[in-house]
Design an enzyme around this catalytic site. Structure first.
Site, PDB file in Angstrom:
ATOM      1  N   SER A   1      -2.527  -3.377 -11.181  1.00 21.12           N
ATOM      2  CA  SER A   1      -1.745  -2.732 -10.113  1.00 21.12           C
ATOM      3  C   SER A   1      -0.459  -3.499  -9.854  1.00 21.12           C
ATOM      4  O   SER A   1      -0.412  -4.723 -10.011  1.00 21.12           O
ATOM      5  CB  SER A   1      -2.586  -2.702  -8.838  1.00 21.12           C
TER       6      SER A   1
ATOM      7  N   TYR B   1      -7.897  -6.965  -2.222  1.00 22.66           N
ATOM      8  CA  TYR B   1      -7.925  -6.001  -3.335  1.00 22.66           C
ATOM      9  C   TYR B   1      -6.952  -6.464  -4.412  1.00 22.66           C
ATOM     10  O   TYR B   1      -7.323  -6.590  -5.579  1.00 22.66           O
ATOM     11  CB  TYR B   1      -7.550  -4.591  -2.857  1.00 22.66           C
TER      12      TYR B   1
ATOM     13  N   LYS C   1      -7.262  -8.096  -8.628  1.00 22.21           N
ATOM     14  CA  LYS C   1      -6.502  -7.726  -9.828  1.00 22.21           C
ATOM     15  C   LYS C   1      -5.817  -8.956 -10.434  1.00 22.21           C
ATOM     16  O   LYS C   1      -5.806  -9.148 -11.651  1.00 22.21           O
ATOM     17  CB  LYS C   1      -5.453  -6.658  -9.489  1.00 22.21           C
TER      18      LYS C   1
HETATM   19  C1  WQD Z   1       3.640   4.114   0.534  1.00 24.51           C
HETATM   20  C2  WQD Z   1       4.732   4.083   1.598  1.00 24.51           C
HETATM   21  C3  WQD Z   1       4.096   2.942   3.603  1.00 24.51           C
HETATM   22  C4  WQD Z   1       0.994   5.880   4.728  1.00 24.51           C
HETATM   23  C5  WQD Z   1      -0.826   1.155  -2.203  1.00 24.51           C
HETATM   24  C6  WQD Z   1      -1.495  -0.070  -2.740  1.00 24.51           C
HETATM   25  C7  WQD Z   1      -1.225  -0.203  -4.217  1.00 24.51           C
HETATM   26  C8  WQD Z   1      -1.607   1.060  -4.938  1.00 24.51           C
HETATM   27  C9  WQD Z   1      -0.905   2.257  -4.311  1.00 24.51           C
HETATM   28  C10 WQD Z   1      -3.809   0.606  -5.807  1.00 24.51           C
HETATM   29  C11 WQD Z   1       4.859   2.746   2.299  1.00 24.51           C
HETATM   30  C12 WQD Z   1       4.331   4.424   3.882  1.00 24.51           C
HETATM   31  C13 WQD Z   1       1.983   5.166   4.079  1.00 24.51           C
HETATM   32  C14 WQD Z   1       1.289   6.536   5.949  1.00 24.51           C
HETATM   33  C15 WQD Z   1       3.550   5.743   5.807  1.00 24.51           C
HETATM   34  N1  WQD Z   1      -2.999   1.220  -4.903  1.00 24.51           N
HETATM   35  N2  WQD Z   1       3.244   5.109   4.611  1.00 24.51           N
HETATM   36  N3  WQD Z   1       2.570   6.434   6.447  1.00 24.51           N
HETATM   37  O1  WQD Z   1       1.102   0.715   0.135  1.00 24.51           O
HETATM   38  O2  WQD Z   1       2.892   1.338  -1.609  1.00 24.51           O
HETATM   39  O3  WQD Z   1       0.560   1.018  -2.327  1.00 24.51           O
HETATM   40  O4  WQD Z   1      -1.264   2.284  -2.916  1.00 24.51           O
HETATM   41  O5  WQD Z   1      -3.513  -0.004  -6.786  1.00 24.51           O
HETATM   42  O6  WQD Z   1      -1.987  -1.285  -4.695  1.00 24.51           O
HETATM   43  O7  WQD Z   1      -0.917  -1.191  -2.100  1.00 24.51           O
HETATM   44  O8  WQD Z   1       1.132   3.017  -0.956  1.00 24.51           O
HETATM   45  O9  WQD Z   1       0.960   5.291  -0.064  1.00 24.51           O
HETATM   46  O10 WQD Z   1      -0.046   3.394   1.279  1.00 24.51           O
HETATM   47  O11 WQD Z   1       2.439   3.619   1.129  1.00 24.51           O
HETATM   48  O12 WQD Z   1       4.708   5.658   6.285  1.00 24.51           O
HETATM   49  O13 WQD Z   1       0.419   7.206   6.596  1.00 24.51           O
HETATM   50  O14 WQD Z   1       4.405   5.032   2.614  1.00 24.51           O
HETATM   51  O15 WQD Z   1       4.616   2.144   4.657  1.00 24.51           O
HETATM   52  O16 WQD Z   1       6.234   2.524   2.585  1.00 24.51           O
HETATM   53  P1  WQD Z   1       1.500   1.457  -1.107  1.00 24.51           P
HETATM   54  P2  WQD Z   1       1.040   3.878   0.390  1.00 24.51           P
END
Ligand code: WQD
Length: 340
Positions: free
Chosen positions: A124, A149, A153
């Protein structure tokens, strides 16, 4: 090749199984359906006309898994099985370290015992931690993560690299995904998170389908174009094709090697919400909320190594991702539970 896909009933696993089958590979799925649905197997058969073989087993049950491995006798393994929620891992780190490490040890022991040494490992972009600036390159510096998590990795990449260094004959691809979203163009398979989605896109799609009243935007004061977080979203079909490309290349590469699977483009939260509104024709109510702990302002991939060495690059854009994600969600309002 005959490929054993652990976690093959999951979001990334199922799309990779479809890509493998369409490429002419044989597939056996090993899954315990702890975080996925048996209905996925039916959908894969509907899409490809082929029903993959199934070993319903928990990888942590070494004896049972070894027996299933011996019966399957694969040529290679793609390893997705594991826990993957960043937030949940901070609440219960021991469960995450135990689960993700022991399941991989069980797999490696079975592979060594049965003489199988070709592995594609699901890593990841979270391994890039907070110390680097995008675009993230594979050799950009020491790996780190700000959550358990992500640390599983980091640890597993190191363990796999050490095993490959110590023993000749291993071929190990470490694939670092950015943000996989969207769904297969048929709308038959897609992301089906249990409970309240942690990730942005499944949450936005549930707002669009009417399951949630609004989306919370975690911070609009980041140093980005519109103040909201920017991420490298990649279409799940591109990601699946990247796994097939890595599998077919790694057989000729000795040792362990990492590749980013991303688009190299950053898209903001607001831009993504707008893309889903455009694809669905539905306005998505959004409220500004405080920043989420651990979130980076921006993250995207340096994609040059995968293009040069795997002959692969992502071809689908944000509009494709939103359109295909909406088709899946609108055809399956309650995910695989929609099946009566
Ligand atoms: C994306 C953007 C949030 C939810 C995670 C894991 C990563 C991978 C993918 C496994 C950010 C914003 C989010 C919400 C929001 N998973 N957001 N409101 O955190 O980049 O990555 O998932 O491998 O390891 O860390 O993805 O979709 O949670 O967030 O504003 O309800 O959306 O702040 O900027 P992230 P995400």
């Amino acid at each position: 090749m005959h490929v054993l896909v652990t976690g093959g009933a999951g979001f990334i696993g199922s799309h990779t199984v479809v890509a493998l089958l369409e490429r002419g590979h044989d597939v056996t799925i090993a899954d315990d359906f702890d975080n996925s649905s048996p209905e996925v197997i039916n959908r894969i058969e509907q899409i490809t006309g082929i029903r993959p073989a199934l070993a319903e087993v928990d990888l942590r049950d070494e004896e049972a898994f070894d027996a299933a491995f011996a019966t399957t006798a694969p040529d290679a393994v793609i390893h997705f099985a594991g826990l993957k929620s960043v937030g949940e891992s901070s609440i219960d780190p021991l469960r995450y370290y135990e689960h993700n490490l022991s399941s991989t040890f069980s797999l490696l022991n079975a592979m060594k015992k049965h003489g199988v040494r070709t592995l594609v490992f699901s890593s990841s972009a979270t391994v890039y931690g907070e110390g680097q600036e995008p675009p993230y390159g594979e050799d950009g510096g020491p790996l780190d993560a700000n959550n358990p998590y992500g640390m599983t990795k980091v640890m597993l990449e190191r363990i796999l690299s050490d095993v490959a260094d110590a023993e000749p004959g291993w071929h190990i691809a470490l694939l670092r995904y950015f943000n996989p979203i969207g769904a297969h163009e048929s709308g038959l398979i897609g992301e089906d998170p249990k409970g309240v989605p942690n990730n942005l896109v499944p949450y936005v799609l549930q707002v669009a389908i009417g399951r949630r009243p609004h989306v919370s935007i975690y911070g609009d004061d980041y140093p980005t174009a519109d103040g909201t977080g920017e991420r490298d979203y990649i279409h799940i079909a591109d990601l699946a094709e990247g796994h097939v490309a890595a599998l077919e290349k790694i057989v000729a590469i000795e040792g362990a090697r990492a590749w980013n699977l991303g688009t190299g483009q950053g898209t903001s939260v607001k831009q993504l919400i707008a893309a889903v509104e455009s694809a669905s024709g539905i306005r998505i109510p959004a409220v500004i909320a405080p920043r989420r702990a651990g979130d980076l302002p921006r993250s995207w991939a340096d994609t040059s190594r995968a293009e040069a060495e795997l002959g692969w690059r992502a071809t689908r854009d944000i509009a494709d991702m939103a359109r295909d994600g909406w088709r899946w969600q609108s055809q399956n309002p309650r995910g695989f539970d929609s099946v009566d």
